[in-house]
Design a protein around this motif. Structure first.
Motif, PDB file in Angstrom:
ATOM      1  N   GLU A  54      -9.285   1.304   1.401  1.00  0.00           N
ATOM      2  CA  GLU A  54      -8.174   1.337   2.358  1.00  0.00           C
ATOM      3  C   GLU A  54      -7.880   2.822   2.555  1.00  0.00           C
ATOM      4  O   GLU A  54      -7.496   3.506   1.607  1.00  0.00           O
ATOM      5  CB  GLU A  54      -6.925   0.631   1.804  1.00  0.00           C
ATOM      6  CG  GLU A  54      -7.108  -0.862   1.578  1.00  0.00           C
ATOM      7  CD  GLU A  54      -5.815  -1.576   1.170  1.00  0.00           C
ATOM      8  OE1 GLU A  54      -4.759  -0.907   1.053  1.00  0.00           O
ATOM      9  OE2 GLU A  54      -5.874  -2.797   0.976  1.00  0.00           O
ATOM     10  N   GLU A  56      -5.831   5.960   3.785  1.00  0.00           N
ATOM     11  CA  GLU A  56      -4.393   6.146   4.026  1.00  0.00           C
ATOM     12  C   GLU A  56      -4.021   7.626   4.037  1.00  0.00           C
ATOM     13  O   GLU A  56      -4.594   8.416   3.287  1.00  0.00           O
ATOM     14  CB  GLU A  56      -3.600   5.451   2.905  1.00  0.00           C
ATOM     15  CG  GLU A  56      -4.122   4.040   2.650  1.00  0.00           C
ATOM     16  CD  GLU A  56      -3.164   3.118   1.952  1.00  0.00           C
ATOM     17  OE1 GLU A  56      -2.014   3.525   1.676  1.00  0.00           O
ATOM     18  OE2 GLU A  56      -3.578   1.963   1.685  1.00  0.00           O
ATOM     19  N   ASP A  85      -7.026   3.964  -1.111  1.00  0.00           N
ATOM     20  CA  ASP A  85      -6.360   2.999  -1.997  1.00  0.00           C
ATOM     21  C   ASP A  85      -7.393   1.922  -2.295  1.00  0.00           C
ATOM     22  O   ASP A  85      -7.481   0.922  -1.591  1.00  0.00           O
ATOM     23  CB  ASP A  85      -5.120   2.447  -1.256  1.00  0.00           C
ATOM     24  CG  ASP A  85      -4.539   1.204  -1.916  1.00  0.00           C
ATOM     25  OD1 ASP A  85      -4.824   0.970  -3.103  1.00  0.00           O
ATOM     26  OD2 ASP A  85      -3.792   0.482  -1.228  1.00  0.00           O
TER      27      ASP A  85
HETATM   28 ZN    ZN Z   1      -3.119   0.305   0.723  1.00  0.00          ZN
END
Ligand code: ZN
Length: 203
Positions: A54, A56, A85
């Motif tokens: 993920e 970010e 993440d």
């Molecule tokens: Zn996340």
């Protein structure tokens, strides 16, 4: 130092999991041992068969604060970078199904690779920053902070109602659509605008 990660902060990503778009920010924590810096490799853990990236934007808190007014929240961070993440999606699914806490799916060793920090002053508008991730040369995720449901300032104000923020605390501010699995030997390169800030391999 604590790492605060916001979930469902990009509507498209919330929809990919059939989650409702929240009317307040949702967050969880990772331990400081989840951080990987200086483009060191991520070692695929033996307890999962489904590790997802993920991508970010991450901001670093630069002063102590609690009950921060949204109008002053911009004074509480100066630098940002891009981070991953990593999520053990198989463990997370099991935890969700059983109503268990999620930490093992999100906070395991190496689950938070962090890029090189840059000063936010180089951006004209912090809520108009493009960022994304390439795996093995192919773009797999791209987003823009204008798509955030809750702005950086809103996130800082919200979380500071519950936790005192301290210098060095990190906020992972949510991922856009397009999350997916990584494989051993993948090379991940994450960028903010045209700068690659994170470049590492999965081992
Ligand atoms: Zn996340």
């Amino acid at each position: 130092m604590k790492i605060i990660c916001f979930g469902r902060n990009y509507a498209e990503h919330a929809r990919e999991f059939d989650n409702q778009v929240p009317d307040f920010p949702i967050f969880f924590l990772k331990p400081d041992t989840s951080i990987i810096t200086r483009n060191r490799p991520f070692f695929y853990p033996d307890f999962s068969q489904d590790i997802h990236y993920e991508t970010e934007l991450v901001i670093r808190i630069n002063r102590l604060g609690k009950h921060i007014d949204p109008g002053f929240a911009h004074r509480y961070y100066q630098e940002l970078t891009v981070g991953i993440d990593f999520t053990a999606r198989d463990l997370q699914k099991k935890c969700k199904q059983n109503g268990w806490p999620w930490e093992i799916a999100k906070g395991f060793e190496g689950s938070a690779p962090l890029g090189r920090f840059i000063d936010k002053s180089q951006f004209e508008d912090i809520q108009q920053i493009a960022f994304g991730l390439e795996i093995n040369g192919e773009t797999v995720q791209s987003g823009n902070t204008r798509e955030m449901i809750f702005s950086f300032d809103h996130l800082i104000a919200y979380v500071s109602r519950y936790f005192t923020l301290k210098t060095g605390d990190l906020l992972f501010t949510g991922t856009p659509a397009g999350v997916g699995p990584v494989q051993i030997e993948d090379r991940l390169r994450a960028y903010v605008e045209d700068q690659v800030l994170l470049d590492f391999r999965v081992k």
